[in-house]
Design a protein around this motif. Structure first.
Motif, PDB file in Angstrom:
ATOM      1  N   GLY A  74       0.775  -1.231   0.000  1.00  0.00           N
ATOM      2  CA  GLY A  74       0.000   0.000   0.000  1.00  0.00           C
ATOM      3  C   GLY A  74       0.803   1.276   0.000  1.00  0.00           C
ATOM      4  N   ALA A  75       1.987   1.265  -0.625  1.00  0.00           N
ATOM      5  CA  ALA A  75       2.850   2.448  -0.648  1.00  0.00           C
ATOM      6  C   ALA A  75       3.143   2.870  -2.080  1.00  0.00           C
ATOM      7  CB  ALA A  75       4.149   2.168   0.093  1.00  0.00           C
ATOM      8  N   GLU A  76       3.475   4.146  -2.235  1.00  0.00           N
ATOM      9  CA  GLU A  76       3.968   4.664  -3.506  1.00  0.00           C
ATOM     10  C   GLU A  76       5.459   4.363  -3.615  1.00  0.00           C
ATOM     11  OE1 GLU A  76       2.274   6.141  -6.009  1.00  0.00           O
ATOM     12  OE2 GLU A  76       0.467   5.615  -4.856  1.00  0.00           O
ATOM     13  N   PRO A  77       5.958   4.114  -4.824  1.00  0.00           N
ATOM     14  CA  PRO A  77       7.384   3.783  -4.959  1.00  0.00           C
ATOM     15  C   PRO A  77       8.303   4.965  -4.646  1.00  0.00           C
ATOM     16  CG  PRO A  77       6.342   3.962  -7.119  1.00  0.00           C
ATOM     17  CD  PRO A  77       5.239   4.032  -6.109  1.00  0.00           C
ATOM     18  N   HIS A  78       9.376   4.674  -3.929  1.00  0.00           N
ATOM     19  CA  HIS A  78      10.456   5.629  -3.697  1.00  0.00           C
ATOM     20  C   HIS A  78      11.239   5.765  -5.003  1.00  0.00           C
ATOM     21  CE1 HIS A  78      14.402   7.008  -2.195  1.00  0.00           C
ATOM     22  NE2 HIS A  78      13.773   7.435  -1.110  1.00  0.00           N
ATOM     23  N   PRO A  79      11.849   6.935  -5.268  1.00  0.00           N
ATOM     24  CA  PRO A  79      12.653   7.077  -6.499  1.00  0.00           C
ATOM     25  C   PRO A  79      13.760   6.044  -6.652  1.00  0.00           C
ATOM     26  CG  PRO A  79      12.292   9.229  -5.497  1.00  0.00           C
ATOM     27  CD  PRO A  79      11.755   8.211  -4.532  1.00  0.00           C
ATOM     28  N   ARG A  80      14.248   5.474  -5.535  1.00  0.00           N
ATOM     29  CA  ARG A  80      15.333   4.496  -5.606  1.00  0.00           C
ATOM     30  C   ARG A  80      14.832   3.045  -5.569  1.00  0.00           C
ATOM     31  NH1 ARG A  80      20.185   6.963  -3.966  1.00  0.00           N
ATOM     32  NH2 ARG A  80      21.206   4.968  -4.366  1.00  0.00           N
TER      33      ARG A  80
END
Length: 238
Positions: A74-80
């Motif tokens: 349930g999270a948005e992806p981190h840029p890394r």
């Protein structure tokens, strides 16, 4: 009879001899670790169905690899965060849940520990500070790990142990029934265990890279033998 220990693999483009095509891959050190610990390795590439696998296997290793898709918790992806591998996520989460339901002994390695946490409703820290647990690239970082008194991991490895780390993500919120049982000096969770008498253990490091210390694989194999003996007794009594 040697226990059958399944090891999850991953599908990647590969090159050998004159061939360049998709392959089901796994570092051979996993296989060697299972064999040296007294088991028979069974390689498990991502596929459509679990079928009878948990009935046939005596233990399961969920191997390291790519980042788990943040959508799974349930999270948005981190840029890394790496690109998702949907087929592998779907396969390993379903396989792991089925293995836990069946009481199969389980060892999660690096990504495998994170899959265990997500499978039980936990989430992940998507990127640790640069240079902490994955630097330089392609080199395992020697890390001192402190284990919890009275934990399974402490009974296997002792109070303090040096391990080979290579990860940029970590456990965040713990999954249902999981307990943190080892930490690095910066407070990152390095091992988790599931409550109960069954063997369900995850480590954030890579024990398969040190074949001079097979204690984790030996503990898994011993649990698989006990599970196999128990099943055989049930059949004979039936």
């Amino acid at each position: 009879m040697k226990p059958l220990i399944g090891i999850t693999t991953y599908r990647e483009p590969a090159r050998w001899s004159v061939w360049e095509q998709g392959a089901a891959l796994l570092p051979e050190s996993y296989v060697e670790a299972v064999e040296r610990a007294g088991g028979t390795a069974v390689l498990l590439p991502p596929q459509g169905e679990i079928g009878r696998l948990v009935e046939v296997l005596d233990g399961l290793v969920v191997a390291g690899g790519a980042d788990v898709d943040p959508a799974r918790y349930g999270a948005e992806p981190h840029p890394r965060t790496g690109a998702p591998q949907h087929a592998r996520d779907t396969w390993e989460l379903a396989l792991l849940r089925a293995a836990l339901e069946a009481g199969l002994p389980v060892l999660g390695v690096c990504r495998g520990m994170q899959v265990l946490n997500v499978a039980l409703g936990g989430d992940l820290v998507q990127h640790l500070p640069d240079g902490s647990h994955q630097d330089p690239p392609g080199v395992f970082v020697k890390t001192e790990v402190r284990t919890a008194d009275g934990s399974r991991i402490a009974s296997i490895l002792g109070a303090d142990v040096q391990v080979n780390c290579y990860h940029h993500q970590a456990i965040g919120r713990l999954g249902l029934g999981l307990h943190a049982t080892a930490w690095s000096a910066d407070g990152v969770v390095e091992a988790v265990e599931r409550s109960g008498r069954g063997f369900a253990l995850g480590v954030q490091w890579h024990p398969e890279t040190d074949l001079s210390d097979l204690r984790l694989f030996e503990a898994l194999t011993a649990a698989a033998v006990r599970n196999l003996d128990s099943q055989e007794r049930k059949v004979s009594c039936g």
